[in-house]
Write a protein that holds these residues in place. Structure first.
Motif, PDB file in Angstrom:
ATOM      1  N   THR A 176       0.835  -1.201   0.000  1.00 12.94           N
ATOM      2  CA  THR A 176       0.000   0.000   0.000  1.00 12.94           C
ATOM      3  C   THR A 176       0.867   1.247   0.000  1.00 12.94           C
ATOM      4  N   ARG A 177       1.932   1.231   0.778  1.00 13.32           N
ATOM      5  CA  ARG A 177       2.820   2.399   0.827  1.00 13.32           C
ATOM      6  C   ARG A 177       3.576   2.571  -0.488  1.00 13.32           C
ATOM      7  N   ARG A 178       3.941   1.459  -1.119  1.00 10.17           N
ATOM      8  CA  ARG A 178       4.591   1.574  -2.441  1.00 10.17           C
ATOM      9  C   ARG A 178       3.624   2.174  -3.453  1.00 10.17           C
ATOM     10  N   GLU A 179       2.348   1.802  -3.361  1.00 13.32           N
ATOM     11  CA  GLU A 179       1.344   2.368  -4.268  1.00 13.32           C
ATOM     12  C   GLU A 179       1.135   3.857  -3.968  1.00 13.32           C
ATOM     13  N   LEU A 180       1.141   4.244  -2.716  1.00 14.17           N
ATOM     14  CA  LEU A 180       1.044   5.666  -2.373  1.00 14.17           C
ATOM     15  C   LEU A 180       2.215   6.446  -2.961  1.00 14.17           C
ATOM     16  N   ILE A 181       3.409   5.883  -2.871  1.00  9.89           N
ATOM     17  CA  ILE A 181       4.588   6.539  -3.453  1.00  9.89           C
ATOM     18  C   ILE A 181       4.407   6.699  -4.957  1.00  9.89           C
ATOM     19  N   ARG A 182       3.906   5.652  -5.614  1.00  8.63           N
ATOM     20  CA  ARG A 182       3.681   5.729  -7.071  1.00  8.63           C
ATOM     21  C   ARG A 182       2.676   6.827  -7.405  1.00  8.63           C
ATOM     22  N   LEU A 183       1.584   6.866  -6.674  1.00  5.53           N
ATOM     23  CA  LEU A 183       0.559   7.883  -6.931  1.00  5.53           C
ATOM     24  C   LEU A 183       1.119   9.291  -6.709  1.00  5.53           C
ATOM     25  N   LEU A 184       1.896   9.465  -5.671  1.00  7.97           N
ATOM     26  CA  LEU A 184       2.483  10.781  -5.403  1.00  7.97           C
ATOM     27  C   LEU A 184       3.538  11.152  -6.432  1.00  7.97           C
ATOM     28  N   ALA A 185       4.224  10.162  -6.976  1.00  7.63           N
ATOM     29  CA  ALA A 185       5.241  10.432  -7.999  1.00  7.63           C
ATOM     30  C   ALA A 185       4.603  10.926  -9.294  1.00  7.63           C
ATOM     31  N   GLU A 186       3.349  10.556  -9.508  1.00  5.68           N
ATOM     32  CA  GLU A 186       2.661  10.940 -10.741  1.00  5.68           C
ATOM     33  C   GLU A 186       2.024  12.322 -10.674  1.00  5.68           C
ATOM     34  N   ALA A 187       2.014  12.930  -9.497  1.00  4.51           N
ATOM     35  CA  ALA A 187       1.368  14.237  -9.338  1.00  4.51           C
ATOM     36  C   ALA A 187       2.260  15.136  -8.493  1.00  4.51           C
ATOM     37  N   GLU A 188       2.078  16.418  -8.656  1.00  6.75           N
ATOM     38  CA  GLU A 188       2.882  17.362  -7.870  1.00  6.75           C
ATOM     39  C   GLU A 188       2.462  17.340  -6.399  1.00  6.75           C
ATOM     40  N   SER A 195      -9.413   7.702  -2.128  1.00  2.00           N
ATOM     41  CA  SER A 195     -10.320   7.152  -3.148  1.00  2.00           C
ATOM     42  C   SER A 195      -9.655   6.072  -4.004  1.00  2.00           C
ATOM     43  N   GLN A 196      -8.339   5.966  -3.953  1.00  2.00           N
ATOM     44  CA  GLN A 196      -7.604   4.974  -4.752  1.00  2.00           C
ATOM     45  C   GLN A 196      -7.494   3.617  -4.060  1.00  2.00           C
ATOM     46  N   PHE A 197      -7.977   3.527  -2.833  1.00  2.00           N
ATOM     47  CA  PHE A 197      -7.805   2.304  -2.047  1.00  2.00           C
ATOM     48  C   PHE A 197      -9.139   1.829  -1.487  1.00  2.00           C
ATOM     49  N   GLN A 198      -9.197   0.548  -1.204  1.00  2.00           N
ATOM     50  CA  GLN A 198     -10.383  -0.024  -0.572  1.00  2.00           C
ATOM     51  C   GLN A 198     -10.163  -0.089   0.933  1.00  2.00           C
ATOM     52  N   MET A 199      -9.874   1.061   1.491  1.00  2.08           N
ATOM     53  CA  MET A 199      -9.694   1.192   2.938  1.00  2.08           C
ATOM     54  C   MET A 199     -10.098   2.600   3.309  1.00  2.08           C
ATOM     55  N   GLY A 200     -10.303   2.829   4.570  1.00  4.36           N
ATOM     56  CA  GLY A 200     -10.748   4.133   5.030  1.00  4.36           C
ATOM     57  C   GLY A 200      -9.647   5.171   5.093  1.00  4.36           C
ATOM     58  N   ARG A 201     -10.086   6.381   5.329  1.00  2.15           N
ATOM     59  CA  ARG A 201      -9.184   7.533   5.429  1.00  2.15           C
ATOM     60  C   ARG A 201      -8.158   7.349   6.546  1.00  2.15           C
ATOM     61  N   THR A 202      -8.592   6.778   7.678  1.00  2.00           N
ATOM     62  CA  THR A 202      -7.688   6.583   8.807  1.00  2.00           C
ATOM     63  C   THR A 202      -6.555   5.630   8.448  1.00  2.00           C
ATOM     64  N   ALA A 203      -6.870   4.552   7.747  1.00  2.00           N
ATOM     65  CA  ALA A 203      -5.846   3.578   7.357  1.00  2.00           C
ATOM     66  C   ALA A 203      -4.845   4.204   6.383  1.00  2.00           C
ATOM     67  N   VAL A 204      -5.357   4.967   5.414  1.00  2.00           N
ATOM     68  CA  VAL A 204      -4.460   5.637   4.462  1.00  2.00           C
ATOM     69  C   VAL A 204      -3.586   6.648   5.205  1.00  2.00           C
ATOM     70  N   SER A 205      -4.168   7.363   6.146  1.00  4.23           N
ATOM     71  CA  SER A 205      -3.403   8.339   6.937  1.00  4.23           C
ATOM     72  C   SER A 205      -2.284   7.668   7.722  1.00  4.23           C
TER      73      SER A 205
END
Length: 109
Positions: free
Chosen positions: A18-30, A39-49
């Motif tokens: 999940t953290r590798r995917e977050l890094i990928r998503l952040l690398a694609e945007a400023e 919204s990119q994950f099947q987990m809640g806001r707290t888990a992503v945070s």
């Protein structure tokens, strides 16, 4: 431990898919707001945070408040540590494969 932040090791931070995917998503945007990342994950806001907090502790993610919204961006500098580690072993394997090739060629002769 990471040279950038002693709270979290860079290798530990990227160990989770999940953290590798977050890094990928952040690398694609400023910069990306938390709700867009969630919204990119099947987990809640707290888990992503929680995942973002681990990445922040390793120095891989920077955040800033814009009104009531938190926006995140990638700080790729700590990934150099991983690049150097992989590079070392890449040289190791290339050297050993060349040795093996020479041995096989000697056997053929």
């Amino acid at each position: 431990m990471s040279e950038n932040n002693p709270l979290r090791d860079t290798f530990d931070a990227i160990a989770d898919p999940t953290r590798r995917e977050l890094i990928r998503l952040l690398a694609e945007a400023e910069e990306v707001p938390l709700h867009e990342l969630t919204s990119q994950f099947q987990m809640g806001r707290t888990a992503v945070s929680k995942h973002l907090t681990i990445l922040k502790e390793a120095g891989l993610v920077l955040d800033r408040k814009v009104g009531r919204e938190t926006r995140f961006r990638l700080n790729a500098e700590p990934l150099r540590e991983i690049q150097h580690w992989v590079s070392f072993y890449s040289k190791f394997w290339n050297t050993n494969l060349i040795r093996l090739q020479h041995l096989l060629e000697e056997e053929e002769e």
